[in-house]
Scaffold this active site. Structure first.
Site, PDB file in Angstrom:
ATOM      1  N   CYS A   1       0.859  -1.173   0.000  1.00  0.00           N
ATOM      2  CA  CYS A   1       0.000   0.000   0.000  1.00  0.00           C
ATOM      3  C   CYS A   1       0.892   1.218   0.000  1.00  0.00           C
ATOM      4  CB  CYS A   1      -0.844   0.030   1.271  1.00  0.00           C
ATOM      5  SG  CYS A   1      -1.884  -1.419   1.449  1.00  0.00           S
TER       6      CYS A   1
ATOM      7  N   ARG B   1       1.804   2.415  -9.213  1.00  0.00           N
ATOM      8  CA  ARG B   1       1.839   0.992  -8.894  1.00  0.00           C
ATOM      9  C   ARG B   1       0.459   0.337  -9.022  1.00  0.00           C
ATOM     10  NH1 ARG B   1       3.283   1.386  -3.569  1.00  0.00           N
ATOM     11  NH2 ARG B   1       4.179   3.449  -3.518  1.00  0.00           N
TER      12      ARG B   1
ATOM     13  N   TRP C   1      -3.514  -1.673  -1.655  1.00  0.00           N
ATOM     14  CA  TRP C   1      -3.387  -2.885  -2.460  1.00  0.00           C
ATOM     15  C   TRP C   1      -3.832  -3.979  -1.511  1.00  0.00           C
ATOM     16  CZ3 TRP C   1      -2.360  -4.495  -7.330  1.00  0.00           C
ATOM     17  CH2 TRP C   1      -2.012  -5.833  -7.509  1.00  0.00           C
TER      18      TRP C   1
ATOM     19  N   ASN D   1       0.540   0.005   5.996  1.00  0.00           N
ATOM     20  CA  ASN D   1       1.110  -0.745   4.878  1.00  0.00           C
ATOM     21  C   ASN D   1       1.783  -1.970   5.500  1.00  0.00           C
ATOM     22  OD1 ASN D   1       2.512  -1.639   2.637  1.00  0.00           O
ATOM     23  ND2 ASN D   1       4.012   0.002   2.658  1.00  0.00           N
ATOM     24  N   GLY D   2       1.422  -3.168   5.057  1.00  0.00           N
ATOM     25  CA  GLY D   2       2.045  -4.373   5.629  1.00  0.00           C
ATOM     26  C   GLY D   2       1.007  -5.431   5.936  1.00  0.00           C
TER      27      GLY D   2
ATOM     28  N   GLU E   1       9.670 -22.121 -18.091  1.00  0.00           N
ATOM     29  CA  GLU E   1       9.540 -20.715 -17.686  1.00  0.00           C
ATOM     30  C   GLU E   1      10.740 -19.895 -18.182  1.00  0.00           C
ATOM     31  OE1 GLU E   1       7.284 -18.878 -16.785  1.00  0.00           O
ATOM     32  OE2 GLU E   1       8.181 -17.160 -15.797  1.00  0.00           O
TER      33      GLU E   1
ATOM     34  N   LYS F   1      10.275 -16.651 -20.575  1.00  0.00           N
ATOM     35  CA  LYS F   1      10.790 -15.310 -20.223  1.00  0.00           C
ATOM     36  C   LYS F   1      11.667 -14.768 -21.336  1.00  0.00           C
ATOM     37  CE  LYS F   1       8.774 -14.444 -17.809  1.00  0.00           C
ATOM     38  NZ  LYS F   1       7.682 -14.713 -16.977  1.00  0.00           N
TER      39      LYS F   1
ATOM     40  N   GLU G   1       9.572 -13.767 -24.392  1.00  0.00           N
ATOM     41  CA  GLU G   1       8.719 -12.600 -24.170  1.00  0.00           C
ATOM     42  C   GLU G   1       9.454 -11.280 -24.300  1.00  0.00           C
ATOM     43  OE1 GLU G   1       7.341 -13.703 -20.176  1.00  0.00           O
ATOM     44  OE2 GLU G   1       5.420 -12.955 -20.861  1.00  0.00           O
TER      45      GLU G   1
ATOM     46  N   HIS H   1      13.984 -37.419 -28.688  1.00  0.00           N
ATOM     47  CA  HIS H   1      12.838 -37.875 -29.482  1.00  0.00           C
ATOM     48  C   HIS H   1      12.467 -36.859 -30.561  1.00  0.00           C
ATOM     49  CE1 HIS H   1      12.400 -41.249 -26.807  1.00  0.00           C
ATOM     50  NE2 HIS H   1      12.553 -40.414 -25.794  1.00  0.00           N
TER      51      HIS H   1
ATOM     52  N   LYS I   1      -0.553  -7.108 -19.511  1.00  0.00           N
ATOM     53  CA  LYS I   1      -0.369  -7.642 -18.150  1.00  0.00           C
ATOM     54  C   LYS I   1      -1.526  -8.561 -17.759  1.00  0.00           C
ATOM     55  CE  LYS I   1       1.951  -8.020 -14.415  1.00  0.00           C
ATOM     56  NZ  LYS I   1       3.126  -8.885 -14.549  1.00  0.00           N
TER      57      LYS I   1
HETATM   58  C1  F6R Z   1       4.398 -14.302 -18.608  1.00  0.00           C
HETATM   59  C2  F6R Z   1       3.095 -13.842 -18.167  1.00  0.00           C
HETATM   60  C3  F6R Z   1       1.901 -14.547 -18.676  1.00  0.00           C
HETATM   61  C4  F6R Z   1       0.910 -14.767 -17.529  1.00  0.00           C
HETATM   62  C5  F6R Z   1      -0.416 -15.327 -18.064  1.00  0.00           C
HETATM   63  C6  F6R Z   1      -1.380 -15.621 -16.949  1.00  0.00           C
HETATM   64  O1  F6R Z   1       5.416 -13.513 -18.098  1.00  0.00           O
HETATM   65  O2  F6R Z   1       2.995 -12.925 -17.414  1.00  0.00           O
HETATM   66  O3  F6R Z   1       2.214 -15.765 -19.268  1.00  0.00           O
HETATM   67  O4  F6R Z   1       1.478 -15.652 -16.600  1.00  0.00           O
HETATM   68  O5  F6R Z   1      -0.987 -14.397 -18.940  1.00  0.00           O
HETATM   69  O6  F6R Z   1      -1.646 -14.481 -16.203  1.00  0.00           O
HETATM   70  P1  F6R Z   1      -2.358 -14.544 -14.813  1.00  0.00           P
HETATM   71  O7  F6R Z   1      -1.421 -15.153 -13.835  1.00  0.00           O
HETATM   72  O8  F6R Z   1      -2.697 -13.110 -14.490  1.00  0.00           O
HETATM   73  O9  F6R Z   1      -3.602 -15.388 -14.995  1.00  0.00           O
END
Ligand code: F6R
Length: 616
Positions: free
Chosen positions: A9, A34, A81, A107-108, A488, A492, A495, A511, A611
């Site tokens: 927060c 944020r 938050w 906050n916390g 993963e 990353k 992306e 394979h 996002k």
């Molecule tokens: C990768 C990434 C996406 C999310 C995916 C699911 O860095 O951010 O692959 O993991 O879109 O998102 P959430 O977790 O919000 O359902």
């Protein structure tokens, strides 16, 4: 100075010669980058406290304040938050005691808040929100015999957890009392008054000379300055800082990008995920889950549904839940789940994993599972979002807001939360001895330190990144939980660097995918010490023999793996190998970051990505 702070927060406080409201609103606006779910202010005026608070973005609060004549020169403000209780007006801060003469922002996370709330209710206090914070307002009220500062000290002596709080009292205008443990708190004095905040950005309009309040310190701010003492009342000093750089640089806490800042926030984020969820002796406490233990004992099958990074966290959870509970677990990409007619009934547990809580594919998977009467449990970072609202129970990751589009701290906190959940299932179902559970829990509490040490690999990663930034393809391989780590790592890299990268189960390589190996193709092998270590070493030899440039992520001090690889990145060892992905994620995130930087990409907002994905 580089500051790694993690904010749930945003808080601000002002005491001065001018009206407090404009200073507080300006401060809150500077914290808004944020992203928040509610906001509120309290101003001490004419012997009373006036509070305005609203769910939604700051602009909702701004609208509510239009035409508001506020002349009070002392006040506190908050952007929330949510961690306890949904994002609505009642749960927005500030919170007050029964009399409405004390107001607090926080906050916390207060760990013993349930116990405090029960005790306060027994003592006749009327609690009006679902928050942990409100309990502190009532505690201060019950300790109010002398002055506000003394009551705050006595109240905080009863609180466990993390906090930075700021409190005002209608009976002591011209004073804000604040205190801190773990969560950040900063004070600055300007020409017109004294301000405090959780983030240096909020203080920039009045000063660049600031003081960090240290853990277990109390600070009283008045128009002419501030006084710092310890929680026990002895005189104390904070840590002076001079904030340099423009506003955006300050928001990033001295890091070049939000993604990098969030990678470095992982020790604190994982600590917050664990906070208050385990007791001494390793018992898991899941008061928030709202699933009854009889139902949990009847579960005969688990499905994990998620997308992208969350799917990779879910894959780690499959290994952990199966190993610790002996329940069969299926993991499914959420966008495929409902189209293949999965077999579900009331004894099926569906675990949905979504940091945003809004991913439409995951939401639709949850709705499909509900129709079949399955029990739904969600792991999310966003309190009050759609998926948690449509679930039977929810476990929040408490990673704080993640601004970089590529998930980093939400990945490691997703695994942490899922593994805590797995241990809780094992505890309820009696599939692990208490001693075994206690040992794992103890090691989980060491994770923040292990992640901190893993972050030290950045110089080694940087050297490797220079090498692979101009390659066409990069392969990631791993076995057991090294496999989701490889997936993963590849995601990353794809992306944010836009390189072609694939993650494979190391044993699957021969394979087909091994045909991709030619001289110099980088293969990142997850080769930390574990029960499949020897097998991974064999797979490394297979690709090495075909000319691959092998970069192995290995356990600190492992010279054996180093003999087979072209370069190594060392990470600290987790005794329990199911916890290893939380640590091995760090070099893989840093590698993607460094490669993207060499290639000159915008790491925080990679092309074509959002996002939160709310379209199918
Ligand atoms: C990768 C990434 C996406 C999310 C995916 C699911 O860095 O951010 O692959 O993991 O879109 O998102 P959430 O977790 O919000 O359902």
């Amino acid at each position: 100075m580089r500051v790694t702070l993690i904010f749930m927060c945003g808080i601000v406080g002002y005491v001065g010669e001018e009206p407090a409201l404009p200073f507080m609103m300006d401060g809150l606006k500077r914290l808004e980058y944020r992203g928040y779910d509610s906001a509120g202010i309290a101003v001490v005026e004419n012997g009373a406290i006036e509070i305005v608070k609203k769910a939604g973005k700051l602009e909702v609060l701004e609208k509510a304040l239009v035409g508001h004549e506020s002349t009070g020169t002392c006040g506190i403000g908050h952007t929330r938050w949510a961690t306890h209780g949904g994002p609505n007006d009642a749960n927005a801060h500030p919170h007050t005691d029964c009399s409405g003469r004390i107001a607090i922002i926080h906050n916390g996370i207060i760990e013993n808040f349930l116990e405090l709330r029960d005790r306060l209710r027994e003592d006749g206090h009327e609690l009006r929100s679902e928050t942990d914070t409100e309990a502190i307002a009532h505690l201060i009220e019950s300790e109010m015999v002398g002055n506000l500062t003394a009551a705050v000290r006595k109240a905080l002596a009863q609180v466990t957890g993390a906090f930075s709080i700021a409190v005002v009292s209608a009976d002591e205008p011209g004073l804000v009392v604040a205190a801190k443990r773990t969560s950040p708190l900063i004070v600055g004095v300007g020409a017109g008054g004294t301000m405090l905040a959780s983030d240096p950005t909020a203080l920039l309009p009045i000063t660049r000379e600031m003081v960090h309040i240290l853990d277990d310190q109390v600070v009283e701010i008045r128009a002419d300055g501030y006084r710092i003492t310890t929680l026990e009342g002895a005189d104390a000093e904070g840590q002076a800082i001079t904030v340099e750089g423009d506003l955006v640089a300050v928001e990033k806490g001295g890091y070049d990008d939000f993604m990098l800042k969030e990678i470095y926030e992982q020790p604190a984020a994982v600590r917050d995920t664990l906070r208050g969820r385990t007791h001494d002796g390793g018992r898991i406490v899941m008061d928030e889950l709202r699933l009854n233990e009889r139902d949990v004992r009847n579960i005969d099958k688990v499905f994990v549904v998620a997308c992208g990074t969350a799917f990779h966290a879910g894959l780690v959870a499959k290994y952990a839940i199966e190993h610790w509970t002996r329940l069969p677990v299926e993991i499914e990409i959420a966008s495929e789940f409902r189209y293949r007619d999965p077999i579900l009934d009331r004894d099926t547990l569906v675990v949905a994993v979504s940091q945003s809580g809004e991913t439409i594919d995951t939401l639709e998977a949850v709705r499909h599972a509900r129709e079949q009467h399955a029990k739904i449990l969600t792991v999310s970072n966003t309190v009050g979002s759609s998926i948690p609202r449509e679930s039977d129970g929810v476990l929040y990751m408490r990673a704080g807001p993640e601004i970089g589009v590529a998930a980093t701290k939400t990945f490691t906190t997703q695994i942490t939360a899922l593994e805590i959940l797995a241990l809780w299932l094992a505890q309820v179902r009696g599939s692990l001895y208490a001693k075994e559970c206690a040992e794992i829990v103890e090691e989980m509490h060491r994770l923040p330190e292990l992640i901190r040490r893993a972050l030290e690999c950045r110089p080694a990663v940087k050297r490797i990144a220079d090498d692979i930034a101009s390659c066409r393809d990069v392969l990631f391989i791993g076995r057991h939980v090294g496999y989701p780590s490889a997936l993963e790592g590849a995601l990353k890299l794809k992306e944010i660097s836009y390189l072609h990268a694939e993650g494979y189960a190391a044993g699957e390589l021969k394979h087909g995918p091994i045909a991709l190996i030619e001289e110099g193709v980088p293969v990142i092998a997850i080769a930390n010490r574990c029960h499949v270590y020897e097998k991974v070493i064999s797979n490394i030899q297979e690709v090495k023999a075909r000319g691959a440039n092998v970069i192995a992520v290995v356990t600190e001090g492992d010279t054996e793996a180093a003999r087979h690889a072209d370069s190594v990145i060392e990470v600290p060892e987790t005794e329990n190998e199911l916890l290893a992905p939380i640590v091995t994620a760090v070099p893989l995130q840093l590698l993607a970051y460094e490669v993207a930087k060499v290639r000159g990409n915008d790491v925080d907002q990679p092309r074509n990505l959002a996002k939160s994905v709310t379209v199918e």
